[in-house]
Design an enzyme around this catalytic site. Structure first.
Site, short mmCIF file in Angstrom:
data_model
loop_
_atom_site.label_atom_id
_atom_site.label_comp_id
_atom_site.label_asym_id
_atom_site.label_seq_id
_atom_site.Cartn_x
_atom_site.Cartn_y
_atom_site.Cartn_z
CG HIS A 30 -1.76 -1.18 1.27
ND1 HIS A 30 -2.93 -1.23 0.50
CD2 HIS A 30 -2.25 -2.16 1.93
CE1 HIS A 30 -3.62 -2.28 0.41
NE2 HIS A 30 -3.03 -2.99 1.68
CE LYS A 57 -5.26 -6.49 -2.45
NZ LYS A 57 -4.68 -5.86 -1.62
CG ASN A 60 -3.34 -2.62 -3.49
OD1 ASN A 60 -3.62 -3.10 -2.37
ND2 ASN A 60 -2.12 -1.94 -3.85
CG HIS A 131 -6.45 -4.73 6.68
ND1 HIS A 131 -6.36 -5.51 5.52
CD2 HIS A 131 -7.89 -4.62 6.80
CE1 HIS A 131 -7.49 -5.85 4.91
NE2 HIS A 131 -8.28 -5.23 5.75
#
Length: 136
Positions: A30, A57, A60, A131
């Protein structure tokens, strides 16, 4: 009747995965500061950061701020969410949003990129983000 149970099972898996993520894994997924000058941004960055194998994925977010600035959200740069290990940032961040295009999850992965300036919600452990919960 099986549908609600399936939803609960997926929720449990998601929570287990979120709790199991480490600070280095969070940074890898991230944080991109300064913003890497590549094109197409999301296609390249998602691949470089290991989010395209074995499957692509779906979504994101990359935060374009220093590790220290992002980590500060888990301290005085954030406000706690009651009853959770979440912190809401007091400042807005420059973000790149990467959304998988097309119906397939198998590589090669192609992403739609967009930019936003938003506050973020992070899950924190030991005053470090682990997270990305969402944008506010």
């Amino acid at each position: 009747m099986a549908h609600p149970m399936l939803l609960l099972a997926w929720l449990a898996v998601g929570l287990a995965l979120a709790q199991g993520q480490t600070y280095p894994a969070f940074v890898q997924k991230h944080v991109d500061y300064p913003r890497t000058p590549v094109a197409p941004y999301c296609d390249v960055m998602m691949q470089r950061r290991g989010m395209t194998t074995p499957v692509c994925k779906h979504f994101n977010v990359f935060i374009h701020a220093s590790e220290d600035t992002v980590t500060d959200v888990c301290g005085r740069g954030g406000t706690p969410v009651p009853g959770r290990n979440w912190q809401d940032s007091v400042r807005a961040f420059e973000l790149s949003l990467c959304q998988l295009r097309g119906p397939t999850q198998t590589p090669p992965c192609r992403y739609q990129a967009s930019n936003a300036t938003r506050h973020v919600r992070l899950a924190c452990e030991n005053r470090r983000p682990v997270h990305f919960v969402g944008m506010l």
